[in-house]
Design an enzyme around this catalytic site. Structure first.
Site, PDB file in Angstrom:
ATOM      1  N   ASN A   9       0.865  -1.181   0.000  1.00 55.42           N
ATOM      2  CA  ASN A   9       0.000   0.000   0.000  1.00 55.42           C
ATOM      3  C   ASN A   9       0.906   1.236   0.000  1.00 55.42           C
ATOM      4  O   ASN A   9       1.445   1.619   1.037  1.00 55.42           O
ATOM      5  CB  ASN A   9      -0.898  -0.035   1.246  1.00 55.42           C
ATOM      6  CG  ASN A   9      -1.777   1.194   1.363  1.00 55.42           C
ATOM      7  OD1 ASN A   9      -1.865   1.995   0.424  1.00 55.42           O
ATOM      8  ND2 ASN A   9      -2.420   1.360   2.510  1.00 55.42           N
ATOM      9  N   TRP A  10       1.051   1.838  -1.178  1.00 54.84           N
ATOM     10  CA  TRP A  10       1.983   2.978  -1.300  1.00 54.84           C
ATOM     11  C   TRP A  10       1.407   4.262  -0.723  1.00 54.84           C
ATOM     12  O   TRP A  10       2.108   5.271  -0.632  1.00 54.84           O
ATOM     13  CB  TRP A  10       2.342   3.200  -2.779  1.00 54.84           C
ATOM     14  CG  TRP A  10       3.269   2.181  -3.360  1.00 54.84           C
ATOM     15  CD1 TRP A  10       3.799   1.079  -2.724  1.00 54.84           C
ATOM     16  CD2 TRP A  10       3.815   2.160  -4.685  1.00 54.84           C
ATOM     17  NE1 TRP A  10       4.618   0.379  -3.585  1.00 54.84           N
ATOM     18  CE2 TRP A  10       4.642   1.023  -4.793  1.00 54.84           C
ATOM     19  CE3 TRP A  10       3.672   2.989  -5.797  1.00 54.84           C
ATOM     20  CZ2 TRP A  10       5.330   0.697  -5.971  1.00 54.84           C
ATOM     21  CZ3 TRP A  10       4.356   2.671  -6.970  1.00 54.84           C
ATOM     22  CH2 TRP A  10       5.181   1.541  -7.051  1.00 54.84           C
ATOM     23  N   LYS A  11       0.140   4.268  -0.411  1.00 58.15           N
ATOM     24  CA  LYS A  11      -0.529   5.485   0.099  1.00 58.15           C
ATOM     25  C   LYS A  11      -0.257   6.671  -0.841  1.00 58.15           C
ATOM     26  O   LYS A  11      -0.310   6.487  -2.046  1.00 58.15           O
ATOM     27  CB  LYS A  11      -0.101   5.759   1.543  1.00 58.15           C
ATOM     28  CG  LYS A  11      -0.283   4.512   2.425  1.00 58.15           C
ATOM     29  CD  LYS A  11      -0.206   4.778   3.880  1.00 58.15           C
ATOM     30  CE  LYS A  11      -0.327   3.442   4.626  1.00 58.15           C
ATOM     31  NZ  LYS A  11      -0.408   3.575   6.055  1.00 58.15           N
ATOM     32  N   HIS A  90      -9.957   1.071   4.572  1.00 62.09           N
ATOM     33  CA  HIS A  90      -8.707   1.314   5.312  1.00 62.09           C
ATOM     34  C   HIS A  90      -8.979   2.306   6.449  1.00 62.09           C
ATOM     35  O   HIS A  90      -9.762   3.253   6.272  1.00 62.09           O
ATOM     36  CB  HIS A  90      -7.639   1.864   4.363  1.00 62.09           C
ATOM     37  CG  HIS A  90      -6.273   1.866   4.972  1.00 62.09           C
ATOM     38  ND1 HIS A  90      -5.879   2.819   5.877  1.00 62.09           N
ATOM     39  CD2 HIS A  90      -5.230   1.013   4.853  1.00 62.09           C
ATOM     40  CE1 HIS A  90      -4.631   2.560   6.263  1.00 62.09           C
ATOM     41  NE2 HIS A  90      -4.222   1.470   5.660  1.00 62.09           N
ATOM     42  N   GLU A  92      -7.389   4.730   7.559  1.00 65.47           N
ATOM     43  CA  GLU A  92      -7.125   6.138   7.240  1.00 65.47           C
ATOM     44  C   GLU A  92      -8.319   6.765   6.522  1.00 65.47           C
ATOM     45  O   GLU A  92      -8.607   7.947   6.677  1.00 65.47           O
ATOM     46  CB  GLU A  92      -5.847   6.260   6.392  1.00 65.47           C
ATOM     47  CG  GLU A  92      -4.603   6.032   7.244  1.00 65.47           C
ATOM     48  CD  GLU A  92      -3.396   5.530   6.474  1.00 65.47           C
ATOM     49  OE1 GLU A  92      -3.390   5.576   5.234  1.00 65.47           O
ATOM     50  OE2 GLU A  92      -2.447   5.055   7.149  1.00 65.47           O
ATOM     51  N   GLY A 164       1.662   2.408  10.740  1.00 67.31           N
ATOM     52  CA  GLY A 164       2.609   3.511  10.553  1.00 67.31           C
ATOM     53  C   GLY A 164       3.264   3.990  11.843  1.00 67.31           C
ATOM     54  O   GLY A 164       3.802   5.098  11.887  1.00 67.31           O
ATOM     55  N   SER A 204       2.822  -1.893  10.574  1.00 64.37           N
ATOM     56  CA  SER A 204       4.252  -1.869  10.877  1.00 64.37           C
ATOM     57  C   SER A 204       4.969  -3.178  10.561  1.00 64.37           C
ATOM     58  O   SER A 204       5.843  -3.619  11.318  1.00 64.37           O
ATOM     59  CB  SER A 204       4.477  -1.461  12.341  1.00 64.37           C
ATOM     60  OG  SER A 204       3.965  -0.167  12.565  1.00 64.37           O
TER      61      SER A 204
HETATM   62  P1  PGA Z   1       2.353   0.451   7.706  1.00 65.95           P
HETATM   63  O1  PGA Z   1       0.938   0.652   6.963  1.00 65.95           O
HETATM   64  O2  PGA Z   1       2.951  -0.818   7.172  1.00 65.95           O
HETATM   65  O3  PGA Z   1       3.142   1.652   7.356  1.00 65.95           O
HETATM   66  O4  PGA Z   1       2.056   0.346   9.166  1.00 65.95           O
HETATM   67  C1  PGA Z   1       0.062  -0.422   6.785  1.00 65.95           C
HETATM   68  C2  PGA Z   1      -1.200   0.042   6.120  1.00 65.95           C
HETATM   69  O5  PGA Z   1      -1.599   1.197   6.290  1.00 65.95           O
HETATM   70  O6  PGA Z   1      -1.858  -0.727   5.415  1.00 65.95           O
END
Ligand code: PGA
Length: 242
Positions: A9-11, A90, A92, A164, A204
């Site tokens: 997931n590159w966001k 997600h 977010e 994150g 993470s």
């Molecule tokens: P992260 O993000 O690996 O940076 O914790 C995971 C995600 O948001 O899917």
């Protein structure tokens, strides 16, 4: 045995087409010989059409396939563009865009209608009752989804506090959550679906801890954010999955 699914997931990264192409190519070359794990790259929409050679996923999708909805991208458009998966729900998006379980449910159903596979994200935040949150998200998110369609869904367990932050969920707690999710699926869809469904872990994940999740928690794969922006680190994760 189910193939492990490693989802990047590159966001909101990277900021230019050149960087996106460079990152994709490094990953593609690094994982091209791997046959027993599936690598899925979920870049921002704008880069999806540039890539070939690995499975692709969108980071979100709209909840309708047609109509006057300025700025949106439909499941059907993605499917027709060769995209296989869509991350839906997600944390977010739940937080910043106030996505409700009802909207998420609509997105899941519209995606399934056109053959786009949802990667359905669920997870509790700090201080919340995990069982209650997961049950609620699963029941509402999957409302009206038939057993036949359900098996196309991938469930991503991502405790919100682990995303994150560098504070990944413990192996025991992750194993417990995956079992809990499977129990809920068993109740909703029966034994066959509960053993067929793929439940992946996110939060993470890095090259160091990926192996433990894949070998000791019952996870069928991983959803990787920050570590997927570094080709070398991400490849380490795919290697342990293969
Ligand atoms: P992260 O993000 O690996 O940076 O914790 C995971 C995600 O948001 O899917």
């Amino acid at each position: 045995m189910k193939k492990k699914l490693i989802v990047a997931n590159w966001k909101l990264n990277p900021t230019s087409q050149r960087e996106a192409e460079r990152l994709f190519e490094s990953i593609r070359k690094g994982v091209e010989k791997i046959k027993n794990a599936e690598t899925v790259i979920c870049p921002p929409f704008i880069y999806l059409l540039l890539f070939n050679g690995l499975s692709l996923g969108a980071q979100d999708v709209f909840c309708e396939n047609e109509g006057a909805f300025t700025g949106e991208i439909s499941p059907e458009m993605l499917k027709n563009a060769g995209v296989k998966y869509a991350i839906i729900g997600h944390s977010e998006r739940r937080k910043h865009f106030k996505e409700t379980d009802e909207i998420i449910n609509k997105k899941i159903k519209k995606s399934l209608n056109v053959g786009l596979k949802p990667i359905f994200c669920i997870g509790e935040n700090t201080g919340e009752n995990k069982t209650v949150v997961l049950e609620n998200q699963i029941e509402k998110g999957l409302e009206g989804v038939s057993a036949k369609d359900f098996v196309k869904i991938i469930i991503a367990y991502e405790p919100v506090w682990a995303i994150g932050t560098g504070h990944n969920c413990s192996i025991d707690a992750t194993m417990g959550s995956i079992l809990l999710i499977k129990k809920m699926i068993l109740r909703l869809y029966g034994k066959k679906s509960a053993s067929a469904v793929r439940v992946i872990y996110g939060g993470s994940v890095d090259g160091e801890n990926a192996g433990l999740y894949l070998k000791e928690t019952g996870a069928d794969g991983l959803l990787v954010g920050s570590a997927s922006l570094n080709a070398e680190e991400f490849m380490k994760i795919v290697m342990v999955a293969s």
